[in-house]
Write an enzyme that holds these catalytic residues in place. Structure first.
Site, PDB file in Angstrom:
ATOM      1  CB  SER A 103     -22.802  69.584  83.158  1.00  0.00           C
ATOM      2  OG  SER A 103     -23.827  69.958  84.035  1.00  0.00           O
ATOM      3  CG  ASP A 243     -26.212  67.982  86.867  1.00  0.00           C
ATOM      4  OD1 ASP A 243     -25.928  68.225  88.048  1.00  0.00           O
ATOM      5  OD2 ASP A 243     -25.920  68.754  85.933  1.00  0.00           O
ATOM      6  CG  ASP A 245     -21.742  69.605  86.889  1.00  0.00           C
ATOM      7  OD1 ASP A 245     -22.948  69.306  86.761  1.00  0.00           O
ATOM      8  OD2 ASP A 245     -21.297  70.732  86.601  1.00  0.00           O
ATOM      9  CG  ASP A 247     -24.560  72.345  87.234  1.00  0.00           C
ATOM     10  OD1 ASP A 247     -25.231  71.334  86.945  1.00  0.00           O
ATOM     11  OD2 ASP A 247     -23.995  73.040  86.365  1.00  0.00           O
TER      12      ASP A 247
END
Length: 451
Positions: A103, A243, A245, A247
């Site tokens: 992430s 960000d 990834d 999410d």
């Protein structure tokens, strides 16, 4: 649980989270999914994806090898966002999805996160079964040599299907908006241009050239000051930072001010409520959301529900009581009518839709939330659980709360991972908030602190 944290299995790539571990996770995960498959005559199908960090390829190959050895049909999505996997698992009728990502963390970290066939996090029960298999001294799971092995196929159309889904979450295009986008050199990098071009947005991009090493590096939703400068430089009306990834989404207004998840939830919640689309007129937040958000929601006639910190707890609460909007200050916002997890690009598109429909600048929309100054101090303690039951600590918290008389709040909670007590307060002014926090911290240090 020993391996699975709130966000899957995490570690430093190649030392904590090794390719050997990824292979074993693939085998154990594949076996558990096969055992639970409703239809025993077909091989379970698993989607595998990653973000742009360099270790993702190594872990992906190892994980897929493990899944194949356990007889799984693998569809390889390549680089896509975490919410992209959650969406595709549902529409491709897969038994599970796996995202290889850490992430918003630095490039050295990586993680492996499993989704169930419903697009939500894999159940604790299944994670525990996988852990039990990982803990066996010897791998005794079946090892077929021919029949019973899995197959792998690339599925590049996943990105296209996900993009089309995002574009269809709003009724019309976003023409007339000048946008600046920060892709964090992560999973959204190859999606933003296609999607915003399709939606007729005039846009400028930064941090959309991943090289395997530059993910989240001084850019993205955890470093929105980079986008803030870029918005002003380009004369854009709004900026969106994702960000690594994809999410999370943090916005920037036309003046370069950072608009966090709290303000995004307020703006979207009020807009949905005015159109009768906010279920039970309620927004689900975590205890870290700012007092200013609650005051603004109350003034707009909306309700809020609080959960502990972590987007999974927000989703659990939403599912339990039937809410459709929730999220965190960090920019994880969940629109449960559309997707099962925080989705940065979905959030950004909804926010732009509100701007277009209302004809208001982002600074105007966000001005209805007055953020209270916040101060957070971490105190090293011997026993964080005992600290919360200490009479003197309880007394000073009560004294401070009484003095605030509703115009501020105190939150004292243990860290989830370290021997720390987090002391946080919010109040009308910086001076007040510092004084309140210092008073509590002094007592905590005197009673249970360790230097």
């Amino acid at each position: 649980m020993k391996y699975f944290g709130t966000d899957g299995v995490r570690g430093i790539a190649n030392s904590g989270l090794t390719p050997e571990m990824a292979f074993r996770l693939g085998r154990a995960g594949g076996y558990v999914l096969t055992e639970h498959a409703e239809n025993k005559s077909t091989q379970p199908r698993v989607l595998v994806a990653r973000d742009t960090r360099i270790s993702g390829q190594m872990l992906e190959e190892a994980l897929i090898a493990g899944l194949l050895s356990a007889g799984i049909e693998v569809l390889r999505l390549g680089v896509i966002t975490t919410p992209g996997v959650a969406y595709l698992v549902r529409i491709q009728d897969a038994d599970a999805g796996v995202m290889i990502s850490a992430s918003h963390n630095p490039v050295e970290d990586n993680g492996i996160k499993f989704f169930g066939g419903d697009g939500f996090k894999l159940s604790d029960a299944k994670e525990e079964e996988i852990e039990e298999l990982l803990d066996q001294p010897k791998d005794t799971l079946p090892r077929p040599a021919a029949e019973g092995l899995g197959t792998v196929a690339d599925f590049p159309e996943g990105n296209l299907k996900y993009s089309q889904f995002l574009e269809q979450t709003i009724p019309d295009d976003l023409s007339g908006i000048h946008l600046a986008v920060d892709g964090a050199n992560g999973s959204t990098s190859n999606l933003v241009s296609r999607i915003f071009a399709d939606l007729n947005v005039e846009f400028d991009t930064m941090a959309t050239a991943p090289d395997g090493l530059n993910i989240n590096k001084g850019v993205g939703s955890t470093h929105p000051e980079a986008l803030s400068k870029f918005v002003v430089e380009k004369g854009a009306q709004v900026g969106l930072a994702f960000d690594g990834d994809g999410d999370r989404c943090i916005a920037v207004d036309e003046l370069g001010n950072i608009i966090d998840g709290d303000k995004i939830m307020y703006i979207c919640g009020k807009f949905l409520s005015e159109r009768g689309k906010l279920k039970q007129d309620t927004v689900v937040t975590t205890v870290m959301s700012n007092l200013g958000l609650y005051k603004a929601l109350e003034a707009a006639g909306l309700h809020s529900k609080q959960t502990q910190v972590g987007d999974r707890y927000v989703v659990e609460e939403m599912l339990k009581d039937g809410y459709n909007l929730g999220g965190e200050q960090s920019g994880h916002v969940v629109f449960l009518d559309f997707n099962t997890t925080g989705d940065g690009m979905l959030t950004g598109i909804q926010l732009l839709h509100v701007m277009k429909e209302t004809g208001k600048k982002l600074s105007e929309l966000a001005a209805e939330v007055t953020t209270y100054p916040q101060k957070l101090v971490n105190v090293k303690v011997q026993d964080k659980k005992a600290a919360l039951n200490n009479d003197k600590i309880k007394a000073v918290i009560k004294d401070v709360e009484d003095e605030m008389a509703g115009d501020g709040r105190v939150l004292v909670r243990p860290s989830g991972t370290q021997d720390l007590l987090r002391v946080m307060a919010e109040a009308k002014t910086d001076e007040l908030v510092s004084a309140y926090v210092d008073r509590i911290v002094d007592v905590v240090k005197a009673e249970v602190g360790i230097e």
